[in-house]
Enzyme design. Structure first.
Site, short mmCIF file in Angstrom:
data_model
loop_
_atom_site.label_atom_id
_atom_site.label_comp_id
_atom_site.label_asym_id
_atom_site.label_seq_id
_atom_site.Cartn_x
_atom_site.Cartn_y
_atom_site.Cartn_z
N LYS A 183 0.81 -1.22 0.00
CA LYS A 183 0.00 0.00 0.00
C LYS A 183 0.84 1.28 0.00
CE LYS A 183 -4.23 -1.76 0.21
NZ LYS A 183 -5.23 -1.54 -0.85
N GLU B 265 -10.51 5.60 2.80
CA GLU B 265 -11.11 4.46 3.46
C GLU B 265 -10.01 3.43 3.73
OE1 GLU B 265 -9.83 2.71 -0.04
OE2 GLU B 265 -10.71 4.69 0.24
N SER C 7 1.64 -9.76 -0.60
CA SER C 7 1.34 -8.34 -0.61
C SER C 7 1.43 -7.67 0.76
CB SER C 7 -0.06 -8.11 -1.19
OG SER C 7 -1.03 -8.88 -0.49
#
Length: 401
Positions: A93, A115, A382
């Protein structure tokens, strides 16, 4: 012309999916974002600053690891992992969050907001806000706040305001709704840093472009490890789909590489008990773009379930819907039980505790490796599982049974 340069169109369409369906008050703000990104993505100053941030702050490049013990357990394909869990803050991210915050800074914005589901996007955005001296507002469903308590603590320590969302399903879809509502009143001074390859144009393209560093690195690293070879199969979990598009970007023009997106099948194929949007969804609109959507009898976005909060979304990135329709990517599913088994196996056999989201990709590799002797599977790890360990061990134990 390669796939990435020809998709999407200037209006943000990937075939039949994408676009920007916005309320009139937001149209000028998204136009401003689109024009700023178009300009800055070609700016050597912007790109140089981003490269320096990735190297000296994020710790990129992250490595590719050969999962020897897992490969031996399966007795078939050789399994490799792109280690985004080793990216600063513990997931992919930060790749787009640092870039979005840098974009906000160049646009003169004083706040970034978003969000979050599993909390990794929230942590990454709060980290970026602290780095650039911006205010930060994160909306998160009450169910996810309970499940992902360590990430909520991290966001608050980093200075973010965490807004609990208590309506509807109290998870990721509602967090997006809440964040959009809050953003409308703040759009002059804030940038809504969308957390995946979803939302109105230009976000699906922009987040994909920022995440493409994952695939670019992985391609070079895998070839270096294997004497110039490319993987036979490339796999990543898909909720909104940013980590998958990041990895796929390095291989999408290679006909000899099979791409797999792994959706969350939850506890069953019954509506409301999974979040496998591509597998069971229909064409529809959600959050300002056209894509595949899981809908109820009234045609509204349906309740969803998965053990992995970051995959808990009744839509999917429009590019994934397009790649499914064209057949370039194979979309499959792994259920909660398979993901949990993969979580324990990777922890015990490789000394790597994965995020529950990433465990869906590991589950795919465990399932497919034995069927593909002599081949190689590269999966995107991830994120790391620090955020999930309390929930997993308190709910399911330590995997000793």
């Amino acid at each position: 012309m390669g796939y990435l340069t020809s998709n999407p169109t200037r209006d943000g369409w990937f075939g039949d999916y994408g676009g920007a369906m916005l309320p009139p008050p937001l149209e000028p703000h998204f136009k401003e974002i689109r024009e700023a990104y178009d300009q800055l993505s070609k700016s050597s100053e912007f790109l140089t600053e981003l490269r320096l941030i990735r190297k000296h702050f994020q710790g990129r490049p992250t490595p590719v690891s050969y999962l020897k013990n897992l490969s031996e357990l399966c007795g078939g394909a050789q399994i490799y992992a792109k280690r985004e869990d080793l990216n600063h803050t513990g997931a992919h991210k930060l790749n787009h969050c640092m870039a979005e915050a840098l974009l906000a800074k160049h646009m003169g914005k004083t706040k970034i907001m978003a969000e979050t589901g599993a909390g990794q996007h929230g942590v990454a955005l709060a980290t970026a806000a602290a780095y650039f001296g911006l205010d930060c507002e994160i909306h998160m469903g009450e169910i996810d706040i309970e499940k992902e308590a360590p990430n909520v603590t991290r966001m608050k320590l980093l200075g973010a305001t965490v807004v609990p969302v208590g309506f509807g399903g109290r998870s990721l879809k509602e967090a997006v709704d809440s964040a959009f509502q809050s953003y409308v009143a703040q759009a002059d001074t804030a940038l809504f840093a969308i957390g995946s390859v979803v939302g109105p144009h230009p976000f699906p393209k922009m987040v994909r472009d920022f995440q493409s560093i994952v695939g670019i690195e992985a391609r070079e690293q895998f070839a270096e490890m294997t004497g110039g070879q490319l993987p036979d199969m490339v796999a990543a979990c898909v909720g909104g789909g940013s980590n998958a598009m990041g990895l796929f970007a390095g291989f999408i023009d290679e006909d000899g590489v099979d791409l797999y997106g792994v959706e969350p099948l939850g506890t069953s194929s019954k509506l409301g008990e999974h979040a496998a949007t591509i597998t069971f969804g229909h064409d529809g609109d959600i959050h300002g773009f056209r894509t595949l959507v899981l809908t109820d009898e009234e045609g509204e976005p349906a309740p969803v379930h998965t053990i992995a909060s970051g995959l808990d979304y009744p839509g999917v990135g429009p590019e994934h819907a397009h790649l499914h329709k064209t057949g370039r990517v194979n979309y499959v599913a792994a259920n909660d039980k398979e993901a949990l088994d993969a979580f324990y196996k990777l922890s015990r056999l490789e000394g790597i505790i994965p995020a529950l989201e990433s465990a869906h990709a590991v589950a795919f590799a465990l399932r497919e490796a034995g069927k593909n002797p002599g081949k190689s599977i590269l999966l995107n790890l991830s994120g790391r599982g620090d955020k999930d360990i309390d929930y997993v061990t308190e709910t399911f134990g330590f995997g000793d049974e």
